[in-house]
Design a protein around this motif. Structure first.
Motif, PDB file in Angstrom:
ATOM      1  N   ASP A 123      -4.872  -6.184  -4.243  1.00  0.00           N
ATOM      2  CA  ASP A 123      -5.513  -7.493  -4.047  1.00  0.00           C
ATOM      3  C   ASP A 123      -7.004  -7.467  -4.362  1.00  0.00           C
ATOM      4  O   ASP A 123      -7.534  -8.409  -4.925  1.00  0.00           O
ATOM      5  N   PRO A 143     -10.447 -15.498 -13.561  1.00  0.00           N
ATOM      6  CA  PRO A 143      -9.851 -16.409 -12.570  1.00  0.00           C
ATOM      7  C   PRO A 143      -8.500 -16.985 -12.995  1.00  0.00           C
ATOM      8  O   PRO A 143      -7.578 -17.056 -12.190  1.00  0.00           O
ATOM      9  N   PHE A 144      -8.371 -17.335 -14.284  1.00  0.00           N
ATOM     10  CA  PHE A 144      -7.098 -17.925 -14.735  1.00  0.00           C
ATOM     11  C   PHE A 144      -5.934 -16.961 -14.497  1.00  0.00           C
ATOM     12  O   PHE A 144      -4.868 -17.350 -14.025  1.00  0.00           O
ATOM     13  N   GLN A 146      -5.873 -14.422 -12.389  1.00  0.00           N
ATOM     14  CA  GLN A 146      -5.664 -14.238 -10.941  1.00  0.00           C
ATOM     15  C   GLN A 146      -4.741 -15.339 -10.413  1.00  0.00           C
ATOM     16  O   GLN A 146      -3.843 -15.089  -9.612  1.00  0.00           O
ATOM     17  N   GLU A 147      -4.986 -16.577 -10.903  1.00  0.00           N
ATOM     18  CA  GLU A 147      -4.181 -17.700 -10.444  1.00  0.00           C
ATOM     19  C   GLU A 147      -2.734 -17.556 -10.915  1.00  0.00           C
ATOM     20  O   GLU A 147      -1.793 -17.834 -10.176  1.00  0.00           O
ATOM     21  N   LEU A 148      -2.604 -17.100 -12.158  1.00  0.00           N
ATOM     22  CA  LEU A 148      -1.269 -16.892 -12.732  1.00  0.00           C
ATOM     23  C   LEU A 148      -0.487 -15.884 -11.882  1.00  0.00           C
ATOM     24  O   LEU A 148       0.679 -16.106 -11.553  1.00  0.00           O
ATOM     25  N   ALA A 150      -1.166 -15.080  -8.756  1.00  0.00           N
ATOM     26  CA  ALA A 150      -0.980 -15.644  -7.409  1.00  0.00           C
ATOM     27  C   ALA A 150       0.178 -16.651  -7.376  1.00  0.00           C
ATOM     28  O   ALA A 150       0.902 -16.751  -6.390  1.00  0.00           O
ATOM     29  N   ARG A 151       0.354 -17.372  -8.482  1.00  0.00           N
ATOM     30  CA  ARG A 151       1.433 -18.366  -8.535  1.00  0.00           C
ATOM     31  C   ARG A 151       2.806 -17.717  -8.682  1.00  0.00           C
ATOM     32  O   ARG A 151       3.824 -18.392  -8.647  1.00  0.00           O
ATOM     33  N   TYR A 157       4.325 -20.722 -13.546  1.00  0.00           N
ATOM     34  CA  TYR A 157       3.289 -21.561 -14.167  1.00  0.00           C
ATOM     35  C   TYR A 157       3.940 -22.542 -15.150  1.00  0.00           C
ATOM     36  O   TYR A 157       3.611 -23.729 -15.176  1.00  0.00           O
ATOM     37  N   GLU A 160       5.571 -25.435 -13.371  1.00  0.00           N
ATOM     38  CA  GLU A 160       4.594 -26.445 -12.944  1.00  0.00           C
ATOM     39  C   GLU A 160       4.113 -27.286 -14.119  1.00  0.00           C
ATOM     40  O   GLU A 160       3.962 -28.497 -14.006  1.00  0.00           O
TER      41      GLU A 160
ATOM     42  N   TRP B 157      -1.287 -19.613 -23.319  1.00  0.00           N
ATOM     43  CA  TRP B 157      -2.668 -19.354 -22.883  1.00  0.00           C
ATOM     44  C   TRP B 157      -3.173 -18.111 -23.584  1.00  0.00           C
ATOM     45  O   TRP B 157      -2.404 -17.186 -23.840  1.00  0.00           O
TER      46      TRP B 157
END
Lengths: 172, 429
Positions: A123, A143-144, A146-148, A150-151, A157, A160, B157
């Protein structure tokens, strides 16, 4: 998530052909693939690696083919994660997409020897060499990404995005 | 005014709906074409089935599926992978499915069918998808889950790559081809020298290169770690597009004041025919210095050098000659069209008379799959793109990478050597 195990250390440019040779690319099952992980680099790897062990390598880990089964084979062999000075780009994406934790950490690689016990906090990217007591920090994911992660990975993704597109379509 | 941009940046900005992008930006781009072969497709289809809400692909007309790697299928496992892809093509109404006998190796097949064009964004489940940069497209290889996502969304992406400009100065010596230039370039950059980046191939020498040579060079951008390799679009490109029926494309040129991460100048006049020794494509020497290396096999073809121009180069050397008694020479035209052209031009006869195997199009030996797998201790001179440990078979076999001229000359000599060394050997004999 805490990863803890023995470090198996390798050099530069560990290519996808030695991670999983082409002759096994007719396989899909992770366990079957795992039986041949790193076979052409280190024939003893599968025998000596225990579930939860980590690979530590120099620059350009995973160079070569786009074969996603390379990441899958390492997971199938029980590898918990890879720490390297740098990763080849397709392999890097494949690890994020298949959920094999990877850590870019040049100092960590230099500070870990083959056979050392290491603990990685996935983490926050802290890598601790339990054998020497030294600690290192892996490069943060943008950040992108990390979000990927985390999702729950790329496919969540996509789900969504499909919903967003469907509702945008309904509005239009 | 948007910031000055390179060709790669302009294509990416246009496909992200942005006025400009900068290296390092993470963007989502719309895709013009998504390609997979039977190996990457089988895993991609499995992943696609896991996406909730995705029953149909986003646009069947923008997907191409090409069985190529273990085809004609070598065993039940690979036949099963091919069948998965074939059934998916039928189910999803994907018309651009190229059955064996009507297709070949994806990176040869798609351009010759007018399926790739300048200014387009193309991803493929194969690392050598970078090939299409030869026509001025942004093209990159990805893994199967990325392909599954693209099947569903038509988007991907990515991090905008910084561009390295390679300037090819001078002129080409006899028997020096595009393959020699890209091997020289990889030696210069190193196998991770362009990691995460874009390569832009420029200069007077590439302006004179036929499109086939540009495909060869873009093909191996990945061997320097690059995300993509791209050529400026010019009259050669436009003529090729017209010949293959490619229409409705947009041409992007790098701005004069665009920012490059690095510029590398290569003096082509000093480049001799090249050979990359095991175990990395960067491990390059002059062919003329390697005459003590015996070979047991020669492979001429594949996505790197399987176009008709490559076949002509090999035939020029093999005409009226015999393959050395201790060498197996395997010639693999990259597509059914190239194969047919070999027959029309009499090249097939030259290869067969010389004692070569003339194979149906396949990736086969390049990936150590079939049609020329190596035994313990054997050496192969090959026009393929990778010489990693065990690449073509046994872990103690060796692959030496080169262009068609040297591969053909070596097949006759029985050891590594270029056309000049072959000429010298004839004089002595």
């Amino acid at each position: 998530m805490i990863l803890s195990g023995t470090a198996h250390k390798y050099g530069k440019n560990v290519d996808t052909d030695v991670i999983i040779p082409g002759r096994y690319c007719n396989l899909i099952d992770p366990v079957e693939l795992g039986r041949h992980a790193l076979e052409d680099l280190d024939a003893n790897f599968v025998k000596k690696a225990k579930p939860g062990d980590l690979i530590v390598a120099d620059t350009n880990f995973g160079c070569g083919s786009s074969r996603e089964v390379a990441a899958v084979a390492l997971k199938g062999a029980g590898v918990a994660g890879v720490v390297a000075k740098s990763f080849a780009r397709i392999f890097y994406r494949n690890c994020i997409n298949t959920g094999l934790p990877i850590f870019e950490c040049p100092q960590g690689v230099d500070g870990i020897n083959d056979g050392d016990k290491i603990t990685v906090d996935a983490d926050n990217g802290t890598i601790r060499n339990e054998t020497t007591g030294k600690e290192f920090r892996a490069t943060q994911f943008p950040p992108f990404m990390q979000e990927l992660i985390a999702r729950g990975g790329l496919l969540r993704y996509v789900e969504e995005r499909l919903k967003e597109k469907a509702s945008a379509g309904e509005r239009a | 005014m948007p910031r000055p941009m390179t060709q790669t940046e302009k294509i990416l900005a246009a496909h992200a709906g942005k006025a400009s992008v900068s290296p390092g930006d993470i963007i989502s781009i719309n895709l013009d074409l998504v390609m997979a072969n039977e190996l990457s497709a089988a895993v991609a289809i499995t992943e696609f089935r896991k996406i909730k809400g995705a029953t149909k692909v986003w646009d069947p007309a923008k997907i191409a599926l090409v069985p190529s790697h273990f085809t004609p299928n070598k065993d039940i496992a690979t036949a099963t992978l091919s069948k998965m892809m074939r059934d998916f093509a039928t189910e999803q109404h994907i018309e651009n499915y190229f059955e064996i006998g009507r297709g070949g190796i994806e990176h040869v097949v798609l351009p010759e069918n007018g399926m790739v064009g300048p200014g387009e964004t193309i991803i493929g489940g194969d690392s050598h998808t970078t090939t299409y940069g030869g026509i001025g497209a942004f093209a990159t290889g990805v893994g199967s889950t990325d392909i599954a996502a693209a099947f569903a969304l038509g988007e991907m992406w990515l991090r905008v790559p910084a561009t390295t400009k390679i300037v090819y100065e001078g002129s080409l010596q006899p028997y020096v081809s595009a393959k020699d230039l890209i091997l020289r370039t990889i030696a210069e950059l190193g196998v991770d020298g362009a990691i995460y980046g874009a390569l832009e191939y420029t200069g007077p020498v590439v302006r004179d290169l036929p499109i086939s040579g540009r495909f060869t060079m873009a093909n191996m951008a990945i061997e320097a770690g690059a995300k993509n390799g791209i050529f400026p679009v010019d009259a050669v490109t436009e003529a090729y597009c017209a010949a293959v029926g490619k229409k409705n494309y947009t041409v992007y040129h790098s701005d004069r004041d665009a920012a490059y991460e690095r510029t590398v100048v290569i003096d082509c006049t000093s480049v001799e025919p090249q050979v990359a020794l095991p175990w990395l494509p960067e491990n390059t020497r002059n062919a003329s210095e390697l005459s003590d290396i015996d070979i047991q096999q020669a492979v001429i073809g594949t996505c790197t050098n399987g176009r008709i121009e490559d076949m002509r180069q090999a035939a020029e050397i093999l005409k009226g000659q015999k393959v050395h008694p201790s060498v197996r020479a395997i010639v693999i035209p990259g597509s059914q069209k190239v194969y047919s052209q070999c027959l029309k031009e009499g090249l097939a006869e030259i290869f067969i008379d010389a004692g070569c195997v003339l194979s149906t199009p396949t990736c086969g030996p390049c990936v150590g799959g079939h049609m020329g797998v190596l035994a313990d201790g054997e050496r192969c001179i090959s026009t393929t793109n990778r010489n990693f440990r065990g690449r073509m078979g046994h872990v103690k076999s060796e692959v030496y990478l080169t262009g068609p001229y040297v591969a053909a000359a070596s097949a006759i000599l029985g050891h590594i050597g270029g056309p000049q060394q072959l000429e010298a050997a004839k004089v002595v004999a």
